[in-house]
Design an enzyme around this catalytic site. Structure first.
Site, PDB file in Angstrom:
ATOM      1  N   THR A 194       0.820  -1.208   0.000  1.00 44.11           N
ATOM      2  CA  THR A 194       0.000   0.000   0.000  1.00 44.11           C
ATOM      3  C   THR A 194       0.852   1.256   0.000  1.00 44.11           C
ATOM      4  O   THR A 194       1.967   1.255   0.540  1.00 44.11           O
ATOM      5  CB  THR A 194      -0.890   0.008   1.269  1.00 44.11           C
ATOM      6  OG1 THR A 194      -1.450   1.324   1.432  1.00 44.11           O
ATOM      7  CG2 THR A 194      -0.090  -0.283   2.529  1.00 44.11           C
ATOM      8  N   TYR A 253      -1.604   0.335  10.285  1.00 45.33           N
ATOM      9  CA  TYR A 253      -1.871  -0.378   9.028  1.00 45.33           C
ATOM     10  C   TYR A 253      -0.643  -0.323   8.107  1.00 45.33           C
ATOM     11  O   TYR A 253      -0.140  -1.352   7.642  1.00 45.33           O
ATOM     12  CB  TYR A 253      -3.095   0.227   8.335  1.00 45.33           C
ATOM     13  CG  TYR A 253      -3.277  -0.260   6.924  1.00 45.33           C
ATOM     14  CD1 TYR A 253      -3.537  -1.610   6.660  1.00 45.33           C
ATOM     15  CD2 TYR A 253      -3.166   0.609   5.838  1.00 45.33           C
ATOM     16  CE1 TYR A 253      -3.682  -2.067   5.364  1.00 45.33           C
ATOM     17  CE2 TYR A 253      -3.316   0.160   4.540  1.00 45.33           C
ATOM     18  CZ  TYR A 253      -3.572  -1.172   4.311  1.00 45.33           C
ATOM     19  OH  TYR A 253      -3.713  -1.632   3.027  1.00 45.33           O
TER      20      TYR A 253
END
Ligand code: UDP
Length: 319
Positions: free
Chosen positions: A110, A134
């Protein structure tokens, strides 16, 4: 494929099948949907469950790992959940794959690994300084893959997605999140007369119209990149990490306009405060993916929003 009953995994599964691959989906259905796995072999299990996983791994040549928790806000509230699944369980999967003899691995990373970047567009050399659990959990796994590549010859491709959105043009599969927190489905829903309005998270950013700018990438363009990543590994290509974005940024207000164009209705919205942890601008430099994988996004924001709208209409009518 782990997480094959999820949003991006289900699109990648179809792209792989179109390119002649046989795909086995492995998913615990905690956030995935049986409906998105329709037409594919689905083995239900957790990535940390070695006993359930091994017989599946024994039948495949490569792993694509999509199974992860992916809400930034939730990762701040409940980091334990994120490190348990995205790090601990993912490492268990990686070790099981290694022990079963798998040497090709494609990983969903990501742009959150970059945190708040000092320069735009973001290249792969931009320092990796995640600002939430995250992003940190995904960075950990990228590092593990790099080390495993050097030490054990397990070659991998880590794909750093920018803002995945849109739906398969068939209308059969699309984005299903519960709760939904993403801009495009929320903007489309806010065009319905009785739906909740959209809250725009911040209008005082240092951007042309004051709202955040993101690089929205069609989920089928992402899916295509996974096929190319696997082909790269099959050709004997080295491990690599690359951005997957279009190189074009759109503000929240531009997305709202695109949603109004697609639906033909006004998107009811209010200006709200900034959402903690949102960088003002995230736009990819997509040159490396072009160079290494021969990949470039083919769909633009209008394609993304119209495919998402088609999927949403089909979905809400229960067909
Ligand atoms: N956003 C917004 N209202 C919403 C949801 C998102 O203004 O209800 C903004 C958010 O601040 C960000 C952009 O839309 O600038 C994309 O957010 P999304 O949650 O879709 O993806 P993220 O960038 O968090 O991965």
């Amino acid at each position: 494929m782990t997480g094959g009953a999820g949003y991006i995994g289900s699109h990648a599964a179809r792209a792989l099948r179109c390119s002649g691959y046989e795909v086995v989906l492995y998913d615990n259905l905690s956030t995935g949907f049986r409906r998105l796995a329709q037409g594919f072999e689905l083995v239900e299990g957790d990535i940390s469950d070695e006993a359930a996983l091994r017989p599946v791994l024994a039948r495949v040549d490569a792993v694509m790992h999509f199974a992860a928790h992916a809400y930034v806000g939730e990762s701040v509230e409940n980091p334990r959940k994120y490190f348990r699944n995205n790090v601990l369980a993912a490492l268990s999967l990686l070790n099981s794959a290694l022990d079963t003899g798998i040497r090709r691995f494609v990983f969903s990373s990501t742009c959150a690994v970059y945190g708040i970047p000092g320069q735009i567009p973001i290249t792969e050399q931009t320092p990796r300084e995640p600002v939430n659990p995250y992003g940190a959990s995904k960075l950990f796994f990228e590092n593990a893959l790099e080390a495993y590549s050097r030490a054990y010859g397990l070659r991998s491709v880590s794909l750093r997605y920018f803002n995945a959105a849109g739906a398969d043009e068939s209308g059969e599969i699309g984005e299903m999140h519960d709760p939904e927190t993403h801009l495009i489905p929320l903007a489309l829903a806010a065009s319905a007369a009785n739906g909740p309005g959209l809250q725009i998270h911040g209008s005082d950013y240092p951007t042309p119209d004051g709202t955040c700018v993101r690089d929205y990438i069609h989920v089928n363009d992402l899916a295509d990149a996974h096929v190319r990543a696997l082909q790269h590994l099959e050709r004997g290509g080295d491990s690599l990490t690359t951005n997957l974005g279009t190189g074009r940024g759109h503000s929240v207000l531009e997305v709202v306009q695109a949603a109004e164009k697609a639906t033909g209705r006004p998107v009811r919205r209010t200006m709200g405060p900034r959402r903690p942890g949102d960088p003002p601008v995230l736009v990819a430099d997509p040159a490396k993916a072009q160079r290494m994988l021969g990949w470039a996004a083919r769909r633009n924001l209008a394609d993304i929003v119209s495919s998402a709208w088609m999927w949403m209409q089909k979905n809400s009518s229960g067909t």
